[in-house]
Motif scaffolding. Structure first.
Motif, PDB file in Angstrom:
ATOM      1  N   ILE A 115       2.743   3.530 -14.228  1.00 15.15           N
ATOM      2  CA  ILE A 115       3.447   3.351 -12.958  1.00 15.15           C
ATOM      3  C   ILE A 115       4.450   2.201 -13.066  1.00 15.15           C
ATOM      4  O   ILE A 115       5.576   2.291 -12.542  1.00 15.15           O
ATOM      5  N   VAL A 116       4.069   1.118 -13.747  1.00 18.51           N
ATOM      6  CA  VAL A 116       4.917  -0.070 -13.812  1.00 18.51           C
ATOM      7  C   VAL A 116       5.727  -0.141 -15.103  1.00 18.51           C
ATOM      8  O   VAL A 116       6.747  -0.829 -15.152  1.00 18.51           O
ATOM      9  N   GLN A 117       5.291   0.556 -16.159  1.00 19.17           N
ATOM     10  CA  GLN A 117       6.010   0.515 -17.429  1.00 19.17           C
ATOM     11  C   GLN A 117       6.169   1.943 -17.979  1.00 19.17           C
ATOM     12  O   GLN A 117       5.581   2.281 -19.023  1.00 19.17           O
ATOM     13  N   PRO A 118       6.938   2.790 -17.310  1.00 17.31           N
ATOM     14  CA  PRO A 118       7.078   4.177 -17.792  1.00 17.31           C
ATOM     15  C   PRO A 118       7.809   4.280 -19.123  1.00 17.31           C
ATOM     16  O   PRO A 118       7.735   5.306 -19.788  1.00 17.31           O
ATOM     17  N   GLU A 119       8.541   3.201 -19.516  1.00 13.67           N
ATOM     18  CA  GLU A 119       9.219   3.248 -20.814  1.00 13.67           C
ATOM     19  C   GLU A 119       8.240   3.082 -21.983  1.00 13.67           C
ATOM     20  O   GLU A 119       8.560   3.432 -23.120  1.00 13.67           O
ATOM     21  N   ILE A 120       7.024   2.547 -21.727  1.00  9.62           N
ATOM     22  CA  ILE A 120       6.015   2.389 -22.781  1.00  9.62           C
ATOM     23  C   ILE A 120       5.170   3.651 -22.904  1.00  9.62           C
ATOM     24  O   ILE A 120       4.909   4.147 -24.005  1.00  9.62           O
ATOM     25  N   VAL A 121       4.722   4.160 -21.784  1.00  8.57           N
ATOM     26  CA  VAL A 121       3.902   5.374 -21.782  1.00  8.57           C
ATOM     27  C   VAL A 121       4.309   6.211 -20.572  1.00  8.57           C
ATOM     28  O   VAL A 121       4.488   5.680 -19.463  1.00  8.57           O
ATOM     29  N   SER A 122       4.476   7.501 -20.768  1.00  4.34           N
ATOM     30  CA  SER A 122       4.911   8.365 -19.674  1.00  4.34           C
ATOM     31  C   SER A 122       3.730   8.753 -18.791  1.00  4.34           C
ATOM     32  O   SER A 122       2.566   8.694 -19.205  1.00  4.34           O
ATOM     33  N   ILE A 123       4.039   9.180 -17.588  1.00 10.08           N
ATOM     34  CA  ILE A 123       2.998   9.588 -16.651  1.00 10.08           C
ATOM     35  C   ILE A 123       2.264  10.845 -17.132  1.00 10.08           C
ATOM     36  O   ILE A 123       1.027  10.903 -17.058  1.00 10.08           O
ATOM     37  N   PRO A 124       2.940  11.891 -17.654  1.00 11.79           N
ATOM     38  CA  PRO A 124       2.187  13.055 -18.176  1.00 11.79           C
ATOM     39  C   PRO A 124       1.236  12.684 -19.309  1.00 11.79           C
ATOM     40  O   PRO A 124       0.116  13.202 -19.372  1.00 11.79           O
ATOM     41  N   GLU A 125       1.662  11.788 -20.206  1.00 12.69           N
ATOM     42  CA  GLU A 125       0.764  11.353 -21.280  1.00 12.69           C
ATOM     43  C   GLU A 125      -0.453  10.640 -20.712  1.00 12.69           C
ATOM     44  O   GLU A 125      -1.589  10.864 -21.161  1.00 12.69           O
ATOM     45  N   THR A 126      -0.223   9.792 -19.730  1.00 12.85           N
ATOM     46  CA  THR A 126      -1.339   9.064 -19.129  1.00 12.85           C
ATOM     47  C   THR A 126      -2.289  10.001 -18.399  1.00 12.85           C
ATOM     48  O   THR A 126      -3.518   9.840 -18.463  1.00 12.85           O
ATOM     49  N   ILE A 127      -1.757  11.007 -17.695  1.00 14.47           N
ATOM     50  CA  ILE A 127      -2.615  11.972 -17.005  1.00 14.47           C
ATOM     51  C   ILE A 127      -3.505  12.710 -18.003  1.00 14.47           C
ATOM     52  O   ILE A 127      -4.719  12.871 -17.790  1.00 14.47           O
ATOM     53  N   ALA A 128      -2.931  13.143 -19.108  1.00 15.13           N
ATOM     54  CA  ALA A 128      -3.716  13.862 -20.118  1.00 15.13           C
ATOM     55  C   ALA A 128      -4.775  12.951 -20.741  1.00 15.13           C
ATOM     56  O   ALA A 128      -5.935  13.346 -20.922  1.00 15.13           O
ATOM     57  N   PHE A 129      -4.382  11.716 -21.070  1.00 15.42           N
ATOM     58  CA  PHE A 129      -5.325  10.800 -21.710  1.00 15.42           C
ATOM     59  C   PHE A 129      -6.462  10.419 -20.763  1.00 15.42           C
ATOM     60  O   PHE A 129      -7.638  10.401 -21.157  1.00 15.42           O
TER      61      PHE A 129
END
Length: 537
Positions: free
Chosen positions: A318-332
């Motif tokens: 949410i605060v650093q989308p350039e490091i990790v994307s939201i779809p990647e985070t949802i899957a993880f």
């Protein structure tokens, strides 16, 4: 017909398989000596039949009770060629001619069972089942003669159709190597750790609005690393050791020493009776601890942004989308929460099995004392203390799991840069009498609630065991020491972040708990030796 003072039945030669034939003969008591009144003595039980086979003069090694129990149970287990010989001696009433006839009959019945077992497996693999097949399988399952066991245990077809979650869960702890389950849990968290490296959230920092920079990386979260890499594998290994030892060693020994007949209340039946408990725990862990918590804590904040939960690796996109994307985070996070809920199901399943052991030994003890008198008290007390040593270990590990969960949750609201720095700062504030003046944020913390459930569940099992097995026991002093350690550890858990210097109390409780894992009795050499002599200790 009677032969050599025993009830003799001629081989029926009707094409029955071994299960069908053995069930009828065991119910009739074929081969049993006549009673004092001249009538048959009654049906065979696993204990009586195992004793009769072991008393045959030429049988030097005897027969294992567990093997005989398998003959009585509704399963696809047959009989070995060596045991056919001894069983034929029993049914043949020690007559050479009759024994030879029964050896031929039992061998043919075993061959019939083997052929029917292959057919049953073929049907179970998805082939069409006709009326004749169902009738044949029903006969194999023993539905034609329900006299030897209650109906709820004789319906093998229904057991095959429905998922026996209780049996499968118990098998995870007892089948194969005792390292399998702990290693699987460790492998799962290791895989998640590698994935966190891949997507870049293993070591990340978040700057709060008050200027405090906090470490929120996945590998810095104690409730994932310490719990699933250390405490939970140790807990599962302890439960596995306790259940396996009780099921295969201590329980049969108590039954033999107490002169009990336990064919009706076998361990498998006790596990089956807890089926609803296993299902309830499974659904709660899967739906509430897994799915619903993931949706509320991770999915909704990631999709809509913002929440009243503390920032951590699961919401860092949410605060650093350039490091990790939201779809990647949802899957993880979806994988992580699925893994977590399955692991917590294993934890609660282990507590259920520990409860079953405590309840079982208490009931067996009552039955043995009523049957055999006071001379069995010492063996029962020693067996009970051996069980309580494992229950204590598992309780300590359960409370440690809850403690680490609450520590991580409390750290996120504190001003510490990472969890280690936060604990050291609290410890120094107690030693040097400095007040903790750090800023704190108010967040919604569901981990506080889930950790409390874990702590309460572990303590309830220990309390139940102490009440059932500790009253009147000669091992009361070690049990008092165990109870004191559990109480101190629970006190440390409840007082986390309640005052400056809580980490000092928590550290003392943790050191005593770790020592208790090595020597659960906290006892001198004599008591320790008596405990170590037990195969379940």
């Amino acid at each position: 017909m009677f032969l050599n003072g025993k009830l003799f039945l001629s081989p029926p030669q009707d094409g029955s398989d071994f299960k069908e034939l053995f069930k009828r003969l065991a119910a009739a008591g074929a081969g049993r000596p006549l009673g004092s009144d001249g009538f048959p003595a009654g049906p065979w039980t696993p204990e009586l039949l195992a004793e009769a086979i072991s008393q045959i003069d030429s049988n030097r090694i005897g027969v294992d009770l567990r093997t005989v129990q398998l003959w009585f149970q509704e399963n696809d287990k047959g009989i070995s060629a060596a045991n056919i010989r001894w069983l034929a001696r029993v049914f043949g009433c020690d007559d050479p001619v009759a024994t030879s006839e029964w050896q031929i009959e039992l061998s043919a019945a075993q061959s019939k069972l083997t052929a029917k077992r292959r057919e049953w497996k073929r049907v179970g693999n998805g082939d069409a089942v006709g009326a004749r097949d169902m009738e044949s399988i029903a006969t194999f399952a023993g539905e034609t003669d329900p006299r030897t066991e209650p109906p709820r245990y004789t319906d093998a077809i229904e057991s095959g159709r429905r998922l026996s979650l209780a049996r499968k869960s118990e098998a995870l702890f007892t089948d194969g190597s005792r390292l399998n389950l702990p290693a699987s849990v460790f492998a799962g968290i290791s895989a998640l750790g590698f994935l966190s490296f891949t997507i870049g959230i293993h070591n990340v920092e978040y700057g709060r609005p008050d200027g405090v920079v906090k470490q929120v990386g996945f590998l810095w979260t104690a409730n994932w690393t310490f719990v699933f890499m250390v405490f939970l594998p140790l807990f599962l290994a302890s439960v596995s050791e306790a259940v396996t030892s009780w099921k295969n060693q201590e329980r049969p020994r108590i039954i033999r020493c107490g002169g009990l007949e336990e064919s009706y209340h076998a361990w498998e039946h006790i596990v089956d009776d807890l089926s609803y408990s296993f299902w309830a725990v499974f659904l709660i862990c899967l739906l509430f601890a897994g799915l619903f918590q993931w949706i509320g804590v991770c999915l909704i904040p990631l999709v809509h942004g913002g929440s009243n939960f503390a920032m951590d690796w699961s919401k860092f996109a949410i605060v650093q989308p350039e490091i990790v994307s939201i779809p990647e985070t949802i899957a993880f996070t979806g994988l992580a929460y699925l893994y977590m809920c399955l692991c917590f199901y294993l934890l609660f399943s282990g507590l259920i099995l520990l409860y079953a052991i405590v309840d079982d030994i208490w009931k067996l003890g009552e039955a043995a004392r009523n049957r055999s008198g006071a001379h069995v008290d010492l063996d029962l007390d020693e067996a009970g203390f051996g069980v309580m040593r494992w229950v204590f270990r598992c309780t300590v590990l359960g409370v440690l799991i809850a403690t680490v969960m609450k520590l991580q949750s409390s750290y996120l609201t504190s001003s510490g840069e990472n969890i280690l720095a936060w604990l050291l700062s609290d410890l120094s504030s107690a030693l040097y009498e400095r007040a903790d003046a750090g800023n704190r944020f108010s967040y919604t913390m569901p981990t506080h609630y889930s950790s409390l459930l874990v702590a309460i569940s572990a303590c309830v099992v220990f309390l139940y065991g102490a009440i059932r097995l500790g009253v009147g026991s000669q091992f009361q002093i070690p049990l008092y020491k165990m109870s004191g350690v559990v109480a101190l550890l629970v006190g440390g858990y409840l007082l986390i972040d309640a005052f400056s210097g809580f980490s000092l109390l928590l550290g003392v409780a943790g050191l005593l708990a770790i020592y208790g894992l090595v020597d659960p009795g906290f006892s001198p050499a004599r008591a320790s030796k008596s405990g170590n002599d037990q195969s379940v200790s």
